[in-house]
Scaffold this active site. Sequence first.
Site, PDB file in Angstrom:
ATOM      1  N   HIS A   1     -18.991   6.156 -48.679  1.00  0.00           N
ATOM      2  CA  HIS A   1     -19.785   7.115 -49.456  1.00  0.00           C
ATOM      3  C   HIS A   1     -19.954   8.433 -48.693  1.00  0.00           C
ATOM      4  O   HIS A   1     -19.830   9.513 -49.274  1.00  0.00           O
ATOM      5  CB  HIS A   1     -21.189   6.558 -49.726  1.00  0.00           C
ATOM      6  CG  HIS A   1     -21.213   5.312 -50.559  1.00  0.00           C
ATOM      7  ND1 HIS A   1     -21.488   4.082 -50.032  1.00  0.00           N
ATOM      8  CD2 HIS A   1     -20.993   5.121 -51.883  1.00  0.00           C
ATOM      9  CE1 HIS A   1     -21.455   3.166 -50.990  1.00  0.00           C
ATOM     10  NE2 HIS A   1     -21.144   3.773 -52.124  1.00  0.00           N
TER      11      HIS A   1
ATOM     12  N   GLN B   1     -23.149  -2.312 -65.768  1.00  0.00           N
ATOM     13  CA  GLN B   1     -21.779  -2.580 -65.316  1.00  0.00           C
ATOM     14  C   GLN B   1     -21.654  -3.932 -64.612  1.00  0.00           C
ATOM     15  O   GLN B   1     -20.591  -4.270 -64.111  1.00  0.00           O
ATOM     16  CB  GLN B   1     -21.269  -1.448 -64.437  1.00  0.00           C
ATOM     17  CG  GLN B   1     -21.936  -1.303 -63.079  1.00  0.00           C
ATOM     18  CD  GLN B   1     -21.479  -0.043 -62.377  1.00  0.00           C
ATOM     19  OE1 GLN B   1     -21.881   1.069 -62.720  1.00  0.00           O
ATOM     20  NE2 GLN B   1     -20.607  -0.180 -61.384  1.00  0.00           N
TER      21      GLN B   1
ATOM     22  N   GLU C   1     -10.983   5.935 -53.714  1.00  0.00           N
ATOM     23  CA  GLU C   1      -9.831   5.189 -54.263  1.00  0.00           C
ATOM     24  C   GLU C   1      -9.960   3.686 -54.053  1.00  0.00           C
ATOM     25  O   GLU C   1      -9.154   2.922 -54.552  1.00  0.00           O
ATOM     26  CB  GLU C   1      -8.531   5.681 -53.615  1.00  0.00           C
ATOM     27  CG  GLU C   1      -8.136   7.048 -54.098  1.00  0.00           C
ATOM     28  CD  GLU C   1      -6.756   7.457 -53.625  1.00  0.00           C
ATOM     29  OE1 GLU C   1      -6.231   6.802 -52.688  1.00  0.00           O
ATOM     30  OE2 GLU C   1      -6.223   8.427 -54.168  1.00  0.00           O
TER      31      GLU C   1
HETATM   32  O1  PAF Z   1     -18.572   3.074 -57.762  1.00  0.00           O
HETATM   33  C1  PAF Z   1     -19.792   2.941 -57.969  1.00  0.00           C
HETATM   34  O2  PAF Z   1     -20.612   2.895 -57.037  1.00  0.00           O
HETATM   35  C2  PAF Z   1     -20.294   2.843 -59.389  1.00  0.00           C
HETATM   36  O3  PAF Z   1     -19.389   2.146 -60.196  1.00  0.00           O
HETATM   37  C3  PAF Z   1     -20.634   4.204 -60.021  1.00  0.00           C
HETATM   38  C4  PAF Z   1     -19.398   5.078 -60.159  1.00  0.00           C
HETATM   39  C5  PAF Z   1     -21.685   4.912 -59.172  1.00  0.00           C
HETATM   40  C6  PAF Z   1     -21.203   4.017 -61.423  1.00  0.00           C
HETATM   41  O4  PAF Z   1     -22.375   3.263 -61.403  1.00  0.00           O
END
Ligand code: PAF
Length: 284
Positions: A37, A61, A151
């Site tokens: 991150h 999700q 990626e």
């Molecule tokens: O990759 C992630 O951490 C999540 O899928 C995202 C893009 C923040 C969406 O909740």
Amino acid sequence: MLRLTGVEEWRSYCDDQRLANRRVGLVPTMGALHAGHTSLFDAAKDHGDVVVATMFVNPRQFDDQGDLDRYPRTPDVDRAMAEAHGVDCLIEPTLAAMWPDYPGPTPTTVTVRGLSDVLEGAHRPGHFDGVASVVAKLLTVTGPCRVYFGEKDFQQLAVIRQMVRDLSFAVDVVGCGIVRDADGLALSSRNVLLGEDARQRALALSRALATVTAAPASASEHRRTLREIVSGAGLDVIYADVVDPVTFAPSGDADSGDARALVAARIDGVRLIDNGPVVLKGEP
Ligand code: PAF
């Protein structure tokens, strides 16, 4: 570092940046931050953007409640990391602000057909609908920006690129390379859930990908190599595939040129994914 929670103040902050001729660089996250991150924060900084990061564990999700409950949450450490990496504004929206009807169903969903139905999507029903819907909302509130994704979630990146194209979001999508530990393990918020032995065995994922990346072969040979190395280390292979890097159509043995290898495996109940580029040597 400014910290905001409300949708309207977040929208105004981004509008104000653009009025002052600054470019907004959005980094969406679910917290539990690691060097993958922070590499996105650094990339946005290097582009000269005003870095806006979001931290929101998006329940839509997760196809499995247990996975959502176990998802690591480290907000204090995350805030310190974001600040140390020059994030200008950290948005931590409330669940009610993001999905007012939750835990009831949200009537509006963004679905990217095709790309969302294979590999991760085939094994995690509704996952990419949840991702596309939340990212559509993050982009709608943020407004025109550059948006950064790693990626490591290669299929997620493809789904978002498709959505941005189809819905004409005024957004540039920037994909950034996978960040790995020194031993090769791709960084993931879920890695903290691995015990020492599982972590060692999990290295089979990056080892398998390094092996197929190193030498051209047919799609079937690459698939076989991936499976052998990953299952040989005692991991349950969920999928090990080679696909077109844009359409995600499965590569055939007559294909040659660039493709993408993607692997998912479970180890001690923890689901891990990784991917890498491969070259296909088409069989005549
Ligand atoms: O990759 C992630 O951490 C999540 O899928 C995202 C893009 C923040 C969406 O909740």
